[in-house]
Design a protein around this motif. Structure first.
Motif, PDB file in Angstrom:
ATOM      1  N   VAL A  38       0.846  -1.206   0.000  1.00  0.00           N
ATOM      2  CA  VAL A  38       0.000   0.000   0.000  1.00  0.00           C
ATOM      3  C   VAL A  38       0.876   1.249   0.000  1.00  0.00           C
ATOM      4  CG1 VAL A  38      -1.661   1.358   1.341  1.00  0.00           C
ATOM      5  CG2 VAL A  38      -1.960  -1.123   1.116  1.00  0.00           C
ATOM      6  N   GLU A  39       1.947   1.208   0.782  1.00  0.00           N
ATOM      7  CA  GLU A  39       2.870   2.356   0.868  1.00  0.00           C
ATOM      8  C   GLU A  39       3.378   2.763  -0.520  1.00  0.00           C
ATOM      9  OE1 GLU A  39       5.089   5.262   2.926  1.00  0.00           O
ATOM     10  OE2 GLU A  39       3.727   3.819   3.856  1.00  0.00           O
ATOM     11  N   ALA A  91     -21.499  17.811   8.583  1.00  0.00           N
ATOM     12  CA  ALA A  91     -20.611  18.847   8.047  1.00  0.00           C
ATOM     13  C   ALA A  91     -19.176  18.501   8.440  1.00  0.00           C
ATOM     14  CB  ALA A  91     -20.999  20.209   8.596  1.00  0.00           C
ATOM     15  N   ASN A  92     -18.220  18.886   7.579  1.00  0.00           N
ATOM     16  CA  ASN A  92     -16.801  18.624   7.819  1.00  0.00           C
ATOM     17  C   ASN A  92     -16.506  17.127   7.965  1.00  0.00           C
ATOM     18  OD1 ASN A  92     -15.944  21.414   7.810  1.00  0.00           O
ATOM     19  ND2 ASN A  92     -16.968  21.596   9.797  1.00  0.00           N
ATOM     20  N   GLU A  93     -17.174  16.321   7.148  1.00  0.00           N
ATOM     21  CA  GLU A  93     -16.854  14.890   7.098  1.00  0.00           C
ATOM     22  C   GLU A  93     -15.375  14.725   6.784  1.00  0.00           C
ATOM     23  OE1 GLU A  93     -17.764  11.022   4.208  1.00  0.00           O
ATOM     24  OE2 GLU A  93     -19.170  12.703   4.220  1.00  0.00           O
ATOM     25  N   PHE A  94     -14.723  13.827   7.535  1.00  0.00           N
ATOM     26  CA  PHE A  94     -13.302  13.587   7.254  1.00  0.00           C
ATOM     27  C   PHE A  94     -12.940  12.140   7.528  1.00  0.00           C
ATOM     28  CE2 PHE A  94     -13.086  14.643  11.820  1.00  0.00           C
ATOM     29  CZ  PHE A  94     -12.219  13.663  12.301  1.00  0.00           C
ATOM     30  N   LYS A  95     -11.780  11.763   7.002  1.00  0.00           N
ATOM     31  CA  LYS A  95     -11.215  10.432   7.234  1.00  0.00           C
ATOM     32  C   LYS A  95      -9.719  10.617   7.483  1.00  0.00           C
ATOM     33  CE  LYS A  95     -11.237   5.830   6.994  1.00  0.00           C
ATOM     34  NZ  LYS A  95     -11.928   5.060   8.020  1.00  0.00           N
ATOM     35  N   PRO A  96      -9.186  10.103   8.599  1.00  0.00           N
ATOM     36  CA  PRO A  96      -7.732  10.179   8.793  1.00  0.00           C
ATOM     37  C   PRO A  96      -7.005   9.484   7.637  1.00  0.00           C
ATOM     38  CG  PRO A  96      -8.828   9.544  10.839  1.00  0.00           C
ATOM     39  CD  PRO A  96      -9.865   9.483   9.750  1.00  0.00           C
ATOM     40  N   VAL A  97      -6.060  10.185   7.047  1.00  0.00           N
ATOM     41  CA  VAL A  97      -5.384   9.679   5.844  1.00  0.00           C
ATOM     42  C   VAL A  97      -4.712   8.335   6.129  1.00  0.00           C
ATOM     43  CG1 VAL A  97      -3.532  10.118   4.191  1.00  0.00           C
ATOM     44  CG2 VAL A  97      -5.079  11.970   4.863  1.00  0.00           C
ATOM     45  N   GLU A  98      -4.045   8.226   7.261  1.00  0.00           N
ATOM     46  CA  GLU A  98      -3.350   6.978   7.575  1.00  0.00           C
ATOM     47  C   GLU A  98      -4.323   5.809   7.698  1.00  0.00           C
ATOM     48  OE1 GLU A  98      -0.179   6.091   7.467  1.00  0.00           O
ATOM     49  OE2 GLU A  98       0.083   8.113   6.672  1.00  0.00           O
ATOM     50  N   ASN A  99      -5.552   6.102   8.115  1.00  0.00           N
ATOM     51  CA  ASN A  99      -6.534   5.019   8.254  1.00  0.00           C
ATOM     52  C   ASN A  99      -7.041   4.528   6.902  1.00  0.00           C
ATOM     53  OD1 ASN A  99      -6.231   5.190  10.967  1.00  0.00           O
ATOM     54  ND2 ASN A  99      -8.311   5.863  11.435  1.00  0.00           N
ATOM     55  N   ILE A 100      -6.983   5.393   5.894  1.00  0.00           N
ATOM     56  CA  ILE A 100      -7.316   4.949   4.534  1.00  0.00           C
ATOM     57  C   ILE A 100      -6.293   3.903   4.079  1.00  0.00           C
ATOM     58  CG2 ILE A 100      -7.541   5.649   2.109  1.00  0.00           C
ATOM     59  CD1 ILE A 100      -8.483   8.398   3.129  1.00  0.00           C
ATOM     60  N   PHE A 101      -5.025   4.199   4.315  1.00  0.00           N
ATOM     61  CA  PHE A 101      -3.965   3.269   3.902  1.00  0.00           C
ATOM     62  C   PHE A 101      -3.998   1.986   4.748  1.00  0.00           C
ATOM     63  CE2 PHE A 101      -1.707   7.486   2.976  1.00  0.00           C
ATOM     64  CZ  PHE A 101      -2.241   7.556   1.707  1.00  0.00           C
ATOM     65  N   LYS A 102      -4.260   2.151   6.033  1.00  0.00           N
ATOM     66  CA  LYS A 102      -4.344   0.991   6.924  1.00  0.00           C
ATOM     67  C   LYS A 102      -5.493   0.072   6.497  1.00  0.00           C
ATOM     68  CE  LYS A 102      -4.594   0.113  11.930  1.00  0.00           C
ATOM     69  NZ  LYS A 102      -4.771   0.797  13.243  1.00  0.00           N
ATOM     70  N   TYR A 149     -10.535  -0.954  -3.632  1.00  0.00           N
ATOM     71  CA  TYR A 149     -10.140  -1.145  -5.028  1.00  0.00           C
ATOM     72  C   TYR A 149      -8.624  -1.325  -5.129  1.00  0.00           C
ATOM     73  CZ  TYR A 149      -8.932  -0.121  -9.832  1.00  0.00           C
ATOM     74  OH  TYR A 149      -8.390  -0.197 -11.079  1.00  0.00           O
ATOM     75  N   TYR A 150      -7.874  -0.483  -4.420  1.00  0.00           N
ATOM     76  CA  TYR A 150      -6.410  -0.607  -4.454  1.00  0.00           C
ATOM     77  C   TYR A 150      -5.955  -1.909  -3.813  1.00  0.00           C
ATOM     78  CZ  TYR A 150      -4.839   3.534  -6.840  1.00  0.00           C
ATOM     79  OH  TYR A 150      -4.548   4.453  -7.831  1.00  0.00           O
ATOM     80  N   ALA A 151      -6.695  -2.385  -2.829  1.00  0.00           N
ATOM     81  CA  ALA A 151      -6.372  -3.670  -2.209  1.00  0.00           C
ATOM     82  C   ALA A 151      -6.447  -4.800  -3.232  1.00  0.00           C
ATOM     83  CB  ALA A 151      -7.346  -3.933  -1.058  1.00  0.00           C
ATOM     84  N   LEU A 152      -7.520  -4.813  -4.003  1.00  0.00           N
ATOM     85  CA  LEU A 152      -7.655  -5.833  -5.052  1.00  0.00           C
ATOM     86  C   LEU A 152      -6.571  -5.665  -6.109  1.00  0.00           C
ATOM     87  CD1 LEU A 152      -9.094  -8.107  -6.533  1.00  0.00           C
ATOM     88  CD2 LEU A 152     -10.679  -6.407  -7.474  1.00  0.00           C
ATOM     89  N   ASN A 153      -6.284  -4.420  -6.449  1.00  0.00           N
ATOM     90  CA  ASN A 153      -5.292  -4.153  -7.492  1.00  0.00           C
ATOM     91  C   ASN A 153      -3.898  -4.647  -7.096  1.00  0.00           C
ATOM     92  OD1 ASN A 153      -5.652  -3.168 -10.096  1.00  0.00           O
ATOM     93  ND2 ASN A 153      -4.521  -1.293  -9.654  1.00  0.00           N
ATOM     94  N   ILE A 154      -3.588  -4.609  -5.796  1.00  0.00           N
ATOM     95  CA  ILE A 154      -2.309  -5.148  -5.323  1.00  0.00           C
ATOM     96  C   ILE A 154      -2.206  -6.635  -5.673  1.00  0.00           C
ATOM     97  CG2 ILE A 154      -1.046  -5.805  -3.219  1.00  0.00           C
ATOM     98  CD1 ILE A 154      -1.971  -3.071  -2.048  1.00  0.00           C
TER      99      ILE A 154
END
Length: 468
Positions: free
Chosen positions: A10-11, A443-454, A128-133
């Motif tokens: 993923v990195e 409002a201000n929906e967010f996702k920690p970037v590192e958690n996307i990769f994790k 999607y990126y998980a499958l692509n790996i």
């Protein structure tokens, strides 16, 4: 036993993942039926997001199929069994209160802010990126994988109705949706909206001309606006009302002209599956209005809002509350409100109900409410859904979660509805981690970037373990 370091894989793809995700987040893919047509069944935005996602898949070598701009899919691998992965590209409306443009993604202090970052474009792209790996590493698999993306998850699931009707392939045998939280969602309550209809009549000294609140049935209305006439000293009354409910952080707007007053009360939005996390602006506006001399349909509409729906998220005041030992309580969100003096009043109550409760039971009780002329059931019904912990699908996904987080996995049953329930052996899996702030539908929906990769690393190993 695989020796692939999925976190490292993923990195290597972080920049590409974020670039594709940013492009999808820039598309306002909320349903827009005003501009819907044969080519854009839910409006131009959802169609544009579907096109963009399928272009990414084609760029990476998948043969995609677009089902008339409702749903898209592609398949990878060979095998007698098919693992389904089902995400969605539509979003709820942005609403107000954002500190940045909801459709111009921004990273601030490690968090990715945009409508859809958490629900569900971020998790879908991670998956999607998980499958692509696995594809890029040419990992041998014994099952076929079908990746499905919908465009109407937030407002009716008509995309999946269309897909199941027109897809020439059999349903996947088992699968998951990356549209909830870890460690797993293996049970989901039933979901139905019941519409309370009121006569649009006035006969009191104060008249309700109109009332409007709510952007979607599965969102707590942040604000509500009423147009009334015949009431006096409204500025003072509103200031007193807000002061009496200082713990709710209410705000109001008042505009008086031509003998009519337009009043807006602001609360706080939240996901309709967890209405207790919001402050329903519509119920508080009806509470304010209930002090005045309304009559007929207007009075009934206001009384139900203020006396039956205010701060009651389980339907106890309505008499429809129901608790099941396994699945828990019934929850209720009064999501969309309207009143027009020339036609009718209407309140949409979205229920998440456990096994043992039923739409018909609740309808029968609601029909006895004073002033309610009809209770209409939505055509969109989900019955309660459960996949036991003993199922290899559930146990495998929990094992992978435990390996990557070091935390103990456990089963969860939710009031929210995910595409996981579309399959008899279907669950929801991530991408929100324990302790992560839930900002979906807010409002201000967010996702920690590192958690996307994790999450992407977890998804990659999960797909491998399920299909190896």
């Amino acid at each position: 036993m695989t020796t692939i370091d999925f976190t490292a894989e993923v990195e290597k793809r972080k920049d590409a993942l974020m670039a594709d995700l940013f492009n999808l987040l820039r598309i306002n893919s909320a349903m827009d039926m005003e501009h819907a047509d044969a080519e854009n069944p839910f409006g131009p935005g959802p169609r544009k997001a579907l096109d963009a996602f399928l272009e990414i898949a084609e760029r990476d070598g998948y043969k995609t199929k677009n089902y008339d701009n409702y749903v898209g899919h592609f398949e990878y691998g060979e095998g007698d069994e098919t693992l389904g992965i089902i995400g969605h590209l539509d979003v709820v409306p942005a609403g107000s209160g954002w500190d940045s443009n909801p459709f111009e993604p921004e990273i601030r202090e490690g968090n990715l802010y945009a409508r859809g970052a958490s629900d569900d474009k971020g998790p879908t792209v991670a998956c999607y990126y998980a499958l692509n790996i696995l594809k890029e590493l040419n990992v041998p698999l014994s099952k076929k994988i079908r990746f499905i993306v919908g465009t109407n998850e937030e407002t009716g699931w008509a995309d999946m109705d269309y897909y199941f009707e027109h897809c020439e392939l059999p349903l996947p045998d088992f699968g998951f949706s990356p549209d909830a939280e870890f460690p797993i969602i293996n049970g989901e309550k039933g979901n139905i909206t019941e519409y309370l209809h009121f006569a649009g009549k006035n006969a009191g000294s104060v008249v309700l001309h109109s009332f409007k609140a709510g952007l979607a049935e599965n969102m707590v209305p942040e604000s509500a606006t009423a147009v009334i006439s015949g009431a006096k000293n409204l500025q003072v009354a509103l200031e007193k009302f807000v002061a009496e409910h200082v713990d709710k952080n209410l705000r109001f707007d008042l505009n008086e002209e031509d003998g009519k007053a337009t009043i807006t009360i602001y609360g706080k939005s939240a996901h309709g599956a967890m209405p207790e996390k919001g402050v329903n602006g519509a119920t508080y506006l009806t509470l304010f209005l209930n002090q005045f001399d309304f009559a007929d349909g207007a009075a009934a509409f206001i009384k139900v809002g203020s006396e039956k729906l205010l701060e009651d998220h389980e339907g106890e005041k309505l008499g429809i509350a129901y608790v099941d030992d396994l699945m828990g309580n019934t929850s209720m969100n009064a999501g969309v409100w309207s009143f027009d003096e020339a036609t009718e009043g209407k309140i949409a109550l979205n229920f998440r109900f456990p096994q043992g409760n039923s739409p018909e039971r609740m309808q029968e009780i609601l029909q006895k409410l004073d002033g309610v002329v009809e209770v209409e059931l939505s055509k969109h019904l989900h019955t309660p859904h459960y996949v036991p912990m003993s199922d290899p699908l559930v146990s495998t996904l929990i094992d992978v979660y435990e390996k990557h987080t070091g935390l103990k996995g456990y089963e969860t049953i939710i009031g929210g509805g995910t595409f996981g329930r579309l399959l008899e052996r279907g669950v929801a899996y991530g991408a929100m981690f324990e302790g992560e702030q839930d900002t979906m539908h807010q409002a201000n929906e967010f996702k920690p970037v590192e958690n996307i990769f994790k999450a992407a690393a977890i998804y990659a190993e999960a797909i491998y373990e399920l299909a190896k």
